[in-house]
Design an enzyme around this catalytic site. Structure first.
Site, mmCIF file in Angstrom:
data_model
loop_
_atom_site.group_PDB
_atom_site.id
_atom_site.type_symbol
_atom_site.label_atom_id
_atom_site.label_comp_id
_atom_site.label_asym_id
_atom_site.label_seq_id
_atom_site.Cartn_x
_atom_site.Cartn_y
_atom_site.Cartn_z
ATOM 1 N N LEU A 23 -45.425 59.248 87.946
ATOM 2 C CA LEU A 23 -46.634 58.713 88.573
ATOM 3 C C LEU A 23 -46.627 59.016 90.070
ATOM 4 O O LEU A 23 -45.574 59.255 90.657
ATOM 5 C CB LEU A 23 -46.722 57.194 88.373
ATOM 6 C CG LEU A 23 -46.791 56.699 86.932
ATOM 7 C CD1 LEU A 23 -46.872 55.174 86.911
ATOM 8 C CD2 LEU A 23 -47.991 57.297 86.202
ATOM 9 N N CYS A 24 -47.825 58.974 90.664
ATOM 10 C CA CYS A 24 -47.906 59.207 92.104
ATOM 11 C C CYS A 24 -47.873 57.894 92.860
ATOM 12 O O CYS A 24 -48.854 57.508 93.502
ATOM 13 C CB CYS A 24 -49.185 59.965 92.433
ATOM 14 S SG CYS A 24 -49.135 61.630 91.798
ATOM 15 N N THR A 25 -46.783 57.208 92.716
ATOM 16 C CA THR A 25 -46.581 56.005 93.505
ATOM 17 C C THR A 25 -45.086 55.834 93.717
ATOM 18 O O THR A 25 -44.292 56.060 92.794
ATOM 19 C CB THR A 25 -47.156 54.733 92.832
ATOM 20 O OG1 THR A 25 -46.555 53.584 93.440
ATOM 21 C CG2 THR A 25 -46.852 54.682 91.350
#
Ligand SMILES: *Cc1c(COP(=O)(O)O)cnc(C)c1O
Length: 406
Positions: A328-330
């Site tokens: 994920l982009c977090t």
């Protein structure tokens, strides 16, 4: 499940995938009944993992069903009404009528006075549609544990006193559930003593015999390294002693989700990137925190029970610490911080165990429009079965999926 099964699952179907061991789930229910005594009924709270619903219908005495969607799953699995406890804080008249019209349920729970009135109205309407005299609809009154669920003791008592106002309902018992992952057995003892007192009060002061108690003990499961591995048999025996000490002589049903389901599932991810940045080793896997949900927000703080399965037996260099992150982009997508791993390589598998409860539905699955993980079941008789492929979520995230495609 042994490593070989998980390796085969990854090879045949790809990753990320969940594998649920239906034999083990069945066995856990059977074992719990053996220790507690067969007069104690087990009701599987299917919200813990709906993919286990069909198996639980064979192994358990019933299923706790909390929404129209869960009910639809039961219908498709052929679960008979007499095995369903229709629960949930917001039961809508349409759903109640559907269930009553399709053969009813073992019991309907009542979470509030208003919900009880809806049940009575539905039962009256439904009985009017049949020529034969229908028996009253069985109802469990939910006693609150101090939150939005259920009713306080005073309200429950008032309802029982006023039972003449509900001619189409039969108040068979109480339901009580105060939360999950309870580690203190003394808390369960206290709760049972409290419930015993409430039941006795109703019996003696209101001269009304409630015949059933449906209780969710919220038994715990250790998820992280360093947590004490509990002796489950000992725990269940202690719990049986508490049950034996009760004055109540009616039927006791235990609602359980996590304790039964958690140990029956593994989540398989694959190493897709490895890098060293600012002195820190990062191992990126193809799954992520959106597929994993242990109780409490303890991710990355503790080391979850896991297995590292290298594709090729390497020379086993010394272990180094790797921070395992998902796709994920977090920056929050950190599965384990500083996990000691011996020379990880691309394609190696990292399996997270004890993932059979809640992870499969509680994750933030739509975030980043990634595909849903595959879902496989395993039994010794049938081996691995793909029950859901890696469905795309992007058509949900731009509305391009049309209702007629569902
Ligand atoms: C969720 C739930 C359960 C199951 O809880 P676990 O802690 O997973 O065993 C039991 N009863 C009710 C009413 C629930 O909502």
């Amino acid at each position: 499940m042994d490593d070989q099964i998980l390796q085969t699952a990854a090879d045949m179907y790809g990753t990320p995938s969940y594998v649920f061991d239906l034999d083990e789930f069945h066995q856990r229910i059977r074992h719990m009944k053996e220790i507690l005594g067969h007069e104690i009924k087990i009701c599987y709270a299917m919200k813990a993992n709906p993919f286990l619903a069909a198996t639980s219908a064979q192994a358990a005495d019933g299923l706790e069903v909390c929404s129209p969607g869960e009910y639809a799953i039961c219908r498709r699995a052929g679960v008979p009404g007499k095995k369903i406890v229709l629960s949930g804080v917001n039961k809508e008249p349409q759903q109640i009528l559907e269930v009553m019209g399709e053969g009813g349920a073992a019991a309907f729970t009542a979470e509030s006075l208003y919900q009880l009135q809806i049940l009575e109205a539905c039962a009256a309407q439904e009985s009017g549609q049949r020529t034969a005299q229908k028996s009253a609809v069985p109802v469990l009154l939910r006693l609150t544990s101090g939150n939005q669920f259920g009713m306080d003791e005073e309200t429950v008592r008032a309802i029982i006193r006023d039972r003449g106002s509900y001619p189409h309902l039969d108040f068979i018992g109480l339901q009580y559930y105060s939360g999950t992952q309870k580690k203190q057995m003394s808390k369960l003892k206290k709760e049972l003593e409290y419930l015993d007192g409430v039941l006795a009060g109703i019996r003696e002061e209101l001269v009304y015999e409630l015949r059933e108690l449906e209780y969710g003990p919220g038994l715990s499961i250790p998820y992280f390294e360093g947590q004490e591995i509990q002796d489950e048999d000992l725990m269940l025996r202690e719990f049986r002693d508490f049950l034996d000490q009760m004055e109540f002589t009616g039927t006791i049903t235990l609602e359980a989700g996590r304790f039964l389901a958690a140990p029956c599932g593994s989540y398989i991810t694959q190493v897709v990137d490895l890098k060293r940045s600012q002195g820190q080793n990062y191992c990126i896997v193809d799954g992520g925190i959106h597929h994993v949900n242990y109780y409490g927000q303890a991710m990355a703080m503790k080391i979850p029970l896991h297995r590292f399965m290298p594709r090729q037996a390497s020379g086993r260099r010394e272990e180094e610490r790797w921070t395992v992150c998902g796709s994920l982009c977090t920056s929050g997508d950190m599965l384990v911080k500083n996990l000691p791993l011996p020379d990880p390589a691309m394609g190696d598998l990292l399996v997270f165990d004890r993932i059979g409860a809640y992870s499969v539905t509680e994750g933030i699955y739509l975030f980043l429009s990634r595909r849903l993980p595959r879902i496989l079941t395993y039994t010794e008789a049938d081996g691995l079965c793909l029950v859901r492929r890696d469905l795309p979520t992007d058509p949900l995230n731009d509305g391009s999926i049309h209702i007629d495609q569902l």
